[in-house]
Design an enzyme around this catalytic site. Structure first.
Site, PDB file in Angstrom:
ATOM      1  N   GLY A  10       8.669  -3.577   6.640  1.00 21.66           N
ATOM      2  CA  GLY A  10       7.742  -4.705   6.658  1.00 21.66           C
ATOM      3  C   GLY A  10       8.356  -5.998   7.182  1.00 21.66           C
ATOM      4  N   TYR A 141      -3.165  -8.676  -6.860  1.00 18.16           N
ATOM      5  CA  TYR A 141      -1.778  -8.869  -6.402  1.00 18.16           C
ATOM      6  C   TYR A 141      -1.007  -9.725  -7.405  1.00 18.16           C
ATOM      7  CZ  TYR A 141       1.888 -10.623  -3.192  1.00 18.16           C
ATOM      8  OH  TYR A 141       3.069 -10.972  -2.590  1.00 18.16           O
TER       9      TYR A 141
HETATM   10  N1  SER Z   1       2.444 -13.965   1.488  1.00 17.38           N
HETATM   11  C1  SER Z   1       1.810 -13.422   0.321  1.00 17.38           C
HETATM   12  C2  SER Z   1       0.353 -13.288   0.504  1.00 17.38           C
HETATM   13  O1  SER Z   1      -0.208 -14.103   1.180  1.00 17.38           O
HETATM   14  C3  SER Z   1       2.081 -14.285  -0.869  1.00 17.38           C
HETATM   15  O2  SER Z   1       3.157 -13.810  -1.572  1.00 17.38           O
HETATM   16  O3  SER Z   1      -0.241 -12.413  -0.034  1.00 17.38           O
END
Ligand code: SER
Length: 311
Positions: A10, A141
């Protein structure tokens, strides 16, 4: 030191691998990824293996085979993708973490799993968000990341596993693209402007979020893991940031280099809601005090460097 990076294909892993190689030697860094095409790409510059982090048997074999004693667990579905399939996000994000914690416990590995600004939510103070504050996220998340911080601290206090992590904000980089995040606009814009001269932004123009340029993010990953543990009051997880800006401010900075660049706004409902729930700017003084964090890049220097790297 034998280091395994899981989810290495990634945005972070692609650049963390050469950074780790430069510090610990090429032979001592193993890249692992679920996707064969990522493994093929990683094999061009590192030792790399195919690994599904949810398959604990396969994961254990890799840890044993390469006598791993430090793991970077970078496996995650990001915030916007997570909202499309919350249970899949839970299974992947928590499954990879639990396997990483259990193997670290069995094989005496230190473990770094990035946390995120996603741990915060609408009820968190948005300006100068403190290290220790309300964490009631509004995304799956964020729910995974808060759970991950708690579990990682639990494994440290209960089993002595050396878990450490940082709450990454948006990470801006010119290597591999991010995917499925809310902060991705701050990377996408550079490619679109250089290719097409215009960009339509999915985030409202005055929404502030914290950001880090990749070199500062990489240093955070290694400085924290290498610091004397006696210095640490916190472990999982440290606020880290280097800049906070709105899309409008970033685009104004880009226009200083490319005056003809055109920007329009078509806010995406999911990303707008998520970005509104996250901090405007975090207070990272604990990271600075406890392990000497000291980021080097700001909006102006990052923008200049991104434009030259990508073109
Ligand atoms: N970059 C990530 C997101 O936008 C944040 O941790 O989901």
């Amino acid at each position: 030191m034998n280091i395994l990076v899981v989810g290495a294909g990634g945005q972070i892993g692609t650049e963390l691998i050469p950074h780790l190689q430069s510090l610990y030697g090429e032979d001592n860094v193993i890249a692992a990824d679920l996707k064969k095409e990522n493994v093929d790409r990683l094999q061009e510059f590192s030792r790399a293996v195919e690994l599904d982090a949810l398959d604990v048997k396969n994961y254990r074999e890799v840890v044993e085979k390469f006598r791993i004693n430090r793991i970077y667990n970078l496996v995650a579905l990001l915030s916007a993708t997570g909202e499309k399939n919350p249970m899949l996000a839970w299974d992947i994000n928590m499954g990879a973490l639990i396997n990483s914690l259990e193997l670290s416990r069995s094989y005496n590995c230190s473990l770094f799993t990035p946390s995120s600004i996603g741990v915060f939510g609408h009820s968190t103070p948005h300006a100068g968000t403190p290290q220790d504050t309300v964490m009631r996220p509004n995304t799956i998340y964020g729910v995974c990341k808060v759970s991950g911080e708690l579990l990682s601290d639990y494994y440290f206090s209960r089993f002595g596993v050396d878990t450490r992590s940082v709450r990454f904000p948006g990470i801006i980089s010119s290597g591999a693209l991010p995917g499925g995040g809310t902060t991705d606009y701050a990377v996408e814009v550079f490619y679109e402007i250089l290719q097409k001269g215009k960009y339509t932004c999915p985030i409202p123009e005055n929404t502030y979020m914290d950001m880090l340029y990749m070199p500062d993010a990489l240093r955070a990953c290694t400085d924290l893991m290498d610091c004397d543990p006696a210095l640490l009051v916190h472990r999982n997880s440290f606020n880290v940031t280097a800049m906070s800006f709105s899309p409008k401010e970033l685009f104004t900075e880009i226009q200083k280099h490319i005056p003809s660049a055109e920007f329009t706004f078509e806010p995406d409902p999911v990303k707008s809601e998520i970005s509104a729930s996250w901090p405007d700017s975090m207070d990272d003084s604990c990271a600075r005090e406890e392990w000497g964090r000291n980021p080097e890049w700001n909006l102006a220097s990052m923008t200049k460097d991104m434009l030259s790297e990508i073109s």
